[in-house]
Design an enzyme around this catalytic site. Structure first.
Site, PDB file in Angstrom:
ATOM      1  N   ASN A   1     -36.541  18.009 -12.240  1.00  0.00           N
ATOM      2  CA  ASN A   1     -36.795  16.728 -11.586  1.00  0.00           C
ATOM      3  C   ASN A   1     -38.289  16.465 -11.733  1.00  0.00           C
ATOM      4  O   ASN A   1     -39.104  17.320 -11.380  1.00  0.00           O
ATOM      5  CB  ASN A   1     -36.416  16.819 -10.097  1.00  0.00           C
ATOM      6  CG  ASN A   1     -36.910  15.610  -9.308  1.00  0.00           C
ATOM      7  OD1 ASN A   1     -37.045  14.517  -9.846  1.00  0.00           O
ATOM      8  ND2 ASN A   1     -37.184  15.817  -8.036  1.00  0.00           N
ATOM      9  N   GLY A   2     -38.657  15.296 -12.267  1.00  0.00           N
ATOM     10  CA  GLY A   2     -40.074  14.986 -12.451  1.00  0.00           C
ATOM     11  C   GLY A   2     -40.300  14.355 -13.808  1.00  0.00           C
ATOM     12  O   GLY A   2     -39.349  13.960 -14.482  1.00  0.00           O
TER      13      GLY A   2
ATOM     14  N   ARG B   1     -29.659  11.426  -4.699  1.00  0.00           N
ATOM     15  CA  ARG B   1     -30.918  11.436  -5.443  1.00  0.00           C
ATOM     16  C   ARG B   1     -30.739  10.972  -6.889  1.00  0.00           C
ATOM     17  O   ARG B   1     -31.673  10.483  -7.511  1.00  0.00           O
ATOM     18  CB  ARG B   1     -31.503  12.845  -5.471  1.00  0.00           C
ATOM     19  CG  ARG B   1     -31.846  13.376  -4.113  1.00  0.00           C
ATOM     20  CD  ARG B   1     -32.362  14.789  -4.243  1.00  0.00           C
ATOM     21  NE  ARG B   1     -33.615  14.812  -4.970  1.00  0.00           N
ATOM     22  CZ  ARG B   1     -34.806  14.748  -4.395  1.00  0.00           C
ATOM     23  NH1 ARG B   1     -34.904  14.684  -3.109  1.00  0.00           N
ATOM     24  NH2 ARG B   1     -35.897  14.782  -5.130  1.00  0.00           N
TER      25      ARG B   1
ATOM     26  N   LYS C   1     -32.491  -4.596   3.252  1.00  0.00           N
ATOM     27  CA  LYS C   1     -31.215  -3.891   3.437  1.00  0.00           C
ATOM     28  C   LYS C   1     -30.109  -4.598   2.663  1.00  0.00           C
ATOM     29  O   LYS C   1     -29.313  -3.975   1.974  1.00  0.00           O
ATOM     30  CB  LYS C   1     -30.803  -3.813   4.924  1.00  0.00           C
ATOM     31  CG  LYS C   1     -31.579  -2.849   5.781  1.00  0.00           C
ATOM     32  CD  LYS C   1     -31.252  -1.397   5.555  1.00  0.00           C
ATOM     33  CE  LYS C   1     -32.126  -0.749   4.535  1.00  0.00           C
ATOM     34  NZ  LYS C   1     -33.429  -0.292   4.864  1.00  0.00           N
TER      35      LYS C   1
ATOM     36  N   CYS D   1     -33.987  12.816  -9.594  1.00  0.00           N
ATOM     37  CA  CYS D   1     -32.967  13.824  -9.885  1.00  0.00           C
ATOM     38  C   CYS D   1     -32.883  14.818  -8.731  1.00  0.00           C
ATOM     39  O   CYS D   1     -33.819  14.970  -7.953  1.00  0.00           O
ATOM     40  CB  CYS D   1     -33.343  14.580 -11.137  1.00  0.00           C
ATOM     41  SG  CYS D   1     -33.636  13.507 -12.536  1.00  0.00           S
TER      42      CYS D   1
ATOM     43  N   TRP E   1     -31.198  11.038 -12.505  1.00  0.00           N
ATOM     44  CA  TRP E   1     -31.620   9.641 -12.331  1.00  0.00           C
ATOM     45  C   TRP E   1     -32.599   9.440 -13.468  1.00  0.00           C
ATOM     46  O   TRP E   1     -33.720   9.925 -13.431  1.00  0.00           O
ATOM     47  CB  TRP E   1     -32.291   9.504 -10.965  1.00  0.00           C
ATOM     48  CG  TRP E   1     -32.644   8.120 -10.536  1.00  0.00           C
ATOM     49  CD1 TRP E   1     -31.844   7.241  -9.863  1.00  0.00           C
ATOM     50  CD2 TRP E   1     -33.902   7.449 -10.702  1.00  0.00           C
ATOM     51  NE1 TRP E   1     -32.521   6.080  -9.614  1.00  0.00           N
ATOM     52  CE2 TRP E   1     -33.789   6.169 -10.112  1.00  0.00           C
ATOM     53  CE3 TRP E   1     -35.115   7.793 -11.298  1.00  0.00           C
ATOM     54  CZ2 TRP E   1     -34.825   5.249 -10.099  1.00  0.00           C
ATOM     55  CZ3 TRP E   1     -36.159   6.875 -11.281  1.00  0.00           C
ATOM     56  CH2 TRP E   1     -36.002   5.622 -10.681  1.00  0.00           C
TER      57      TRP E   1
ATOM     58  N   HIS F   1     -43.550 -24.040   3.634  1.00  0.00           N
ATOM     59  CA  HIS F   1     -44.502 -24.067   2.523  1.00  0.00           C
ATOM     60  C   HIS F   1     -43.851 -23.691   1.191  1.00  0.00           C
ATOM     61  O   HIS F   1     -44.550 -23.373   0.235  1.00  0.00           O
ATOM     62  CB  HIS F   1     -45.672 -23.121   2.825  1.00  0.00           C
ATOM     63  CG  HIS F   1     -46.446 -23.526   4.044  1.00  0.00           C
ATOM     64  ND1 HIS F   1     -47.279 -24.615   4.070  1.00  0.00           N
ATOM     65  CD2 HIS F   1     -46.458 -23.018   5.307  1.00  0.00           C
ATOM     66  CE1 HIS F   1     -47.801 -24.755   5.279  1.00  0.00           C
ATOM     67  NE2 HIS F   1     -47.308 -23.787   6.053  1.00  0.00           N
TER      68      HIS F   1
ATOM     69  N   GLU G   1     -37.241  -6.411   6.473  1.00  0.00           N
ATOM     70  CA  GLU G   1     -36.353  -5.247   6.440  1.00  0.00           C
ATOM     71  C   GLU G   1     -34.881  -5.686   6.329  1.00  0.00           C
ATOM     72  O   GLU G   1     -34.104  -5.076   5.581  1.00  0.00           O
ATOM     73  CB  GLU G   1     -36.596  -4.385   7.689  1.00  0.00           C
ATOM     74  CG  GLU G   1     -35.707  -3.163   7.849  1.00  0.00           C
ATOM     75  CD  GLU G   1     -35.786  -2.148   6.708  1.00  0.00           C
ATOM     76  OE1 GLU G   1     -36.640  -2.277   5.820  1.00  0.00           O
ATOM     77  OE2 GLU G   1     -34.942  -1.239   6.688  1.00  0.00           O
TER      78      GLU G   1
ATOM     79  N   GLU H   1     -30.533  -4.127  -1.117  1.00  0.00           N
ATOM     80  CA  GLU H   1     -30.300  -2.754  -1.566  1.00  0.00           C
ATOM     81  C   GLU H   1     -28.832  -2.411  -1.685  1.00  0.00           C
ATOM     82  O   GLU H   1     -28.411  -1.789  -2.652  1.00  0.00           O
ATOM     83  CB  GLU H   1     -30.894  -1.769  -0.541  1.00  0.00           C
ATOM     84  CG  GLU H   1     -32.360  -1.553  -0.647  1.00  0.00           C
ATOM     85  CD  GLU H   1     -32.803  -0.449   0.292  1.00  0.00           C
ATOM     86  OE1 GLU H   1     -33.323   0.550  -0.195  1.00  0.00           O
ATOM     87  OE2 GLU H   1     -32.620  -0.579   1.518  1.00  0.00           O
TER      88      GLU H   1
ATOM     89  N   LYS I   1     -32.900   8.006  -3.209  1.00  0.00           N
ATOM     90  CA  LYS I   1     -33.326   8.153  -1.815  1.00  0.00           C
ATOM     91  C   LYS I   1     -34.824   8.389  -1.699  1.00  0.00           C
ATOM     92  O   LYS I   1     -35.500   7.746  -0.928  1.00  0.00           O
ATOM     93  CB  LYS I   1     -32.541   9.300  -1.167  1.00  0.00           C
ATOM     94  CG  LYS I   1     -32.925   9.576   0.276  1.00  0.00           C
ATOM     95  CD  LYS I   1     -32.445   8.484   1.187  1.00  0.00           C
ATOM     96  CE  LYS I   1     -32.818   8.708   2.619  1.00  0.00           C
ATOM     97  NZ  LYS I   1     -32.780   7.449   3.375  1.00  0.00           N
TER      98      LYS I   1
HETATM   99  O1  M6R Z   1     -39.101   8.529   2.134  1.00  0.00           O
HETATM  100  P1  M6R Z   1     -39.966   7.310   2.263  1.00  0.00           P
HETATM  101  O2  M6R Z   1     -39.916   6.699   3.616  1.00  0.00           O
HETATM  102  O3  M6R Z   1     -41.378   7.559   1.807  1.00  0.00           O
HETATM  103  O4  M6R Z   1     -39.343   6.267   1.246  1.00  0.00           O
HETATM  104  C1  M6R Z   1     -39.944   5.015   1.038  1.00  0.00           C
HETATM  105  C2  M6R Z   1     -39.007   4.062   0.331  1.00  0.00           C
HETATM  106  O5  M6R Z   1     -38.668   4.558  -0.934  1.00  0.00           O
HETATM  107  C3  M6R Z   1     -37.722   3.827   1.139  1.00  0.00           C
HETATM  108  O6  M6R Z   1     -38.009   3.350   2.413  1.00  0.00           O
HETATM  109  C4  M6R Z   1     -36.820   2.820   0.411  1.00  0.00           C
HETATM  110  O7  M6R Z   1     -37.400   1.555   0.426  1.00  0.00           O
HETATM  111  C5  M6R Z   1     -35.424   2.829   1.037  1.00  0.00           C
HETATM  112  N1  M6R Z   1     -34.450   2.694   0.003  1.00  0.00           N
HETATM  113  C6  M6R Z   1     -35.229   1.736   2.019  1.00  0.00           C
HETATM  114  O8  M6R Z   1     -33.950   1.600   2.497  1.00  0.00           O
END
Ligand code: M6R
Length: 610
Positions: free
Chosen positions: A100-101, A27, A486, A2, A74, A505, A482, A489, A605
């Site tokens: 938030n929490g 967020r 991407k 949040c 969230w 494998h 990565e 996501e 985020k």
């Molecule tokens: O802020 P951080 O680098 O600690 O965040 C870690 C992950 O939550 C962050 O890299 C997440 O995987 C992203 N959505 C990747 O694009």
């Protein structure tokens, strides 16, 4: 997670709250809400959906008041409903809370409050806080009642609280969830992060765990949960407000991909002097200590974890220090073997990822030294580690991490040079070559960004595919991970990253004419030839071959359907260049599918809860 924002001012705060919330939407975006106080009465508007959608229904900008709090949700406890949207109020509609929490003991507290006659309206853990403050407000002021309530609460919180009977006060509190206080002229702010209020002030105070702030338009006091007042440092933020805007790009993700040459140049700036690497004073780890370490453990999550894997490769290959990479979320629940010669490094863009914070705290219990690589100045991770190296990517707003990743790689590379030099694992000529290599990267990245027609073509041809595989070896295996992350996501296409040789494998069973297979295969002396063999294996099974390789390549060109060239560089640096086409591919596929890559579904985020 949040996002929360609050403003107390000598003027109407509706626009500032609205803008603050719109900057925080990365967020949380299940639902949004705002509360204003006027003439000792609350006006609350909230609803399910993104800020713009709810705004169309309720017109947030029609509301007015010189003090207000806002929230984008969230969801954790309770479904996505209007009733569960924040703010939440007490029985008398006098105390309004955004949170938030996660309140871990909320069910016990709720039962106790219900026994005392409190009526609950939502299924959230947050509502407990409003009723608990109500229980304690009799005869005391809002900050005292909040303090009494928080002393009963277990869990994480960043809170914004209003009390209708003290309409000039905005109360905030923090425990294990990020919260800052912004200091303006005749107005003060609270927010989950700096960019949300950067247009109004660049003077901020980072609240620490178990602190309460009481803000009026001209005054600010901060207390511990024991009631003692605290003196806090005011930080001046160097990011400008423009950096947190889209500047003509369709999405933040695209803007941030294109900012990478600049972000890396900034990250290198003034850190290379002749043949030396010089980090700022926050690095703090002394040469004597760095000579003695015999092991490095890196903790991180998500994209930062992929950066850690590239770092492992660099640190072992060049600085010859045994290095292990751990998921922060796993590290915290095992009993790691750490001794005084182990350096623990945490990598995090936000510096607020709950699992990474917990892993660092776990490491500190063993008395080891800790170093963080982080993008956000003053964030929690930077404050609990012994040393810090900042990436200088500027604000990263898009949920999918891009420029934070490549700047993390640049920092890991600089750290590797520094350690290799101190430990004499490389000679002066090798160090010089490494420095020359990284110095060229910003321009080389620019050339990758200048020519990406082939990426657009791939996005056009394959955005309807349901699966894809990313393959790489050595330092580019994490880049395969990565690239796949991407794509998953932002476009919601299933993608897997594998070491290229591991394909035979298992994953090879998936390959057919509908499967795009992306090879990350720049020239190197180790594995290039082997990858050629892996490409043949995919070709024989009809897979669609897309290859990222080094300019001038003659061999792969004959085998692949699509070739994307990156400039020639040192092997360890090829990962920085190779990831950029993959970021662009994911972005353009998402865009073609009509998804907003800045706000992927279900993602936040920074993941500030466990
Ligand atoms: O802020 P951080 O680098 O600690 O965040 C870690 C992950 O939550 C962050 O890299 C997440 O995987 C992203 N959505 C990747 O694009």
């Amino acid at each position: 997670m949040c996002g929360i924002v609050g403003v107390v001012s000598n003027a109407n705060v509706n626009e500032k709250l609205f803008n603050g919330l719109s900057n925080l939407e990365y967020r949380g975006y299940d639902s949004v809400g705002m509360c204003f106080v006027k003439n000792s009465k609350f006006t609350i508007k909230k609803g399910v959906g993104k800020l713009e959608e709810v705004h169309k229904r309720v017109d947030f900008l029609k509301l007015n008041g010189n003090i207000g709090i806002g929230h984008c949700r969230w969801s954790t406890h309770g479904g996505v409903t209007e009733k569960n949207a924040h703010p939440h109020v007490d029985c008398k509609n006098k105390i309004s809370v955004v949170h938030n929490g996660i309140i871990e003991n909320y069910s016990e507290l709720k039962e106790e409050l219900i026994r005392k006659g409190h009526k609950f309206y939502s299924q959230t853990d947050t509502e407990v806080i409003a009723h608990l403050i109500e229980e304690n407000i009799m005869g005391s002021n809002i900050e005292e009642a909040t303090r009494a309530a928080l002393n009963k609460i277990e869990g994480s919180y960043a809170l914004g609280i209003l009390y209708a009977d003290e309409p000039s006060k905005l109360v905030a509190a923090r425990n294990e969830s990020p919260l800052i206080v912004g200091i303006g002229k005749n107005e003060n702010f609270i927010a989950s992060d700096v960019p949300s209020i950067l247009s109004y002030t660049n003077k901020v105070i980072y609240l620490d765990d178990k602190e309460i702030a009481v803000l009026t338009k001209n005054k600010l006091k901060i207390f511990g949960l024991d009631g003692n007042e605290k003196k806090k440092k005011i930080h001046t933020i160097s990011w400008n407000a423009e950096a947190a805007k889209k500047s003509g790009y369709k999405h933040f993700m695209l803007k941030e991909i294109f900012e990478q040459p600049h972000a890396i140049a900034d990250t290198l700036n003034e850190r290379i002097a002749n043949n030396h690497i010089v980090f700022e004073k926050e690095f703090s780890l002394k040469e004597d200590y760095l000579k003695k370490i015999d092991r490095i453990v890196i903790v991180a999550c998500g994209t930062s974890w992929h950066a850690a894997l590239v770092g492992e490769f660099m640190l072992e290959e060049l600085a010859k220090i045994p290095t292990e990479v751990e998921y922060a979320s796993e590290f915290r629940y095992r009993h790691p073997l750490l001794d005084k010669n182990t350096l623990v490094i945490a990598i995090s863009q936000s510096g607020e990822t709950a699992d990474t914070i917990a892993a660092l705290k776990e490491a500190k219990k063993y008395g080891v030294k800790t170093l963080s690589i982080c993008n956000v100045m003053g964030s929690s991770i930077t404050r609990i580690s012994d040393g810090v190296i900042y990436t200088r990517a500027g604000p990263e707003i898009g949920v999918a991490s891009t420029k934070a990743f490549t700047t993390q790689l640049a920092v890991l590379y600089l750290l590797t040079i520094l350690l290799s030099k101190i430990r004499k694992t490389l000679n002066e000529k090798q160090i010089k070559d490494m420095i020359e290599g990284i110095r060229k990267i910003p321009l080389q990245l620019q050339s990758v960004l200048d020519e990406y027609d082939e990426i657009l073509k791939c996005a056009e041809l394959y955005h309807h595919k349901l699966n894809s595989i990313y393959l790489g070896r050595g330092v580019n295996f994490p880049i395969a991970l990565e690239g796949a992350l991407k794509l998953k996501e932002v476009s919601y296409i299933h993608a897997e990253g594998y070491p290229a040789a591991e394909m035979k494998h298992g994953p090879i069973a998936l390959i057919d004419k509908n499967m795009p297979v992306v090879f990350i295969a720049p020239h190197d002396i180790y594995t290039y030839k082997k990858v050629l063999g892996n490409i043949e294996e995919v070709k024989a099974r009809g897979g669609i071959i897309i290859v990222i390789t080094t300019e001038g390549d003659k061999e792969i060109t004959k085998k692949a359907k699509h070739i994307i060239f990156i400039p020639k560089t040192l092997y360890t640096l090829s990962s920085i260049l190779a990831v950029v086409p993959l970021q662009l591919l994911a972005y353009h596929i998402a865009d073609k599918l009509g998804h907003n890559p800045d706000l992927p579904k279900n993602l936040a985020k920074s993941v500030t809860v466990e």
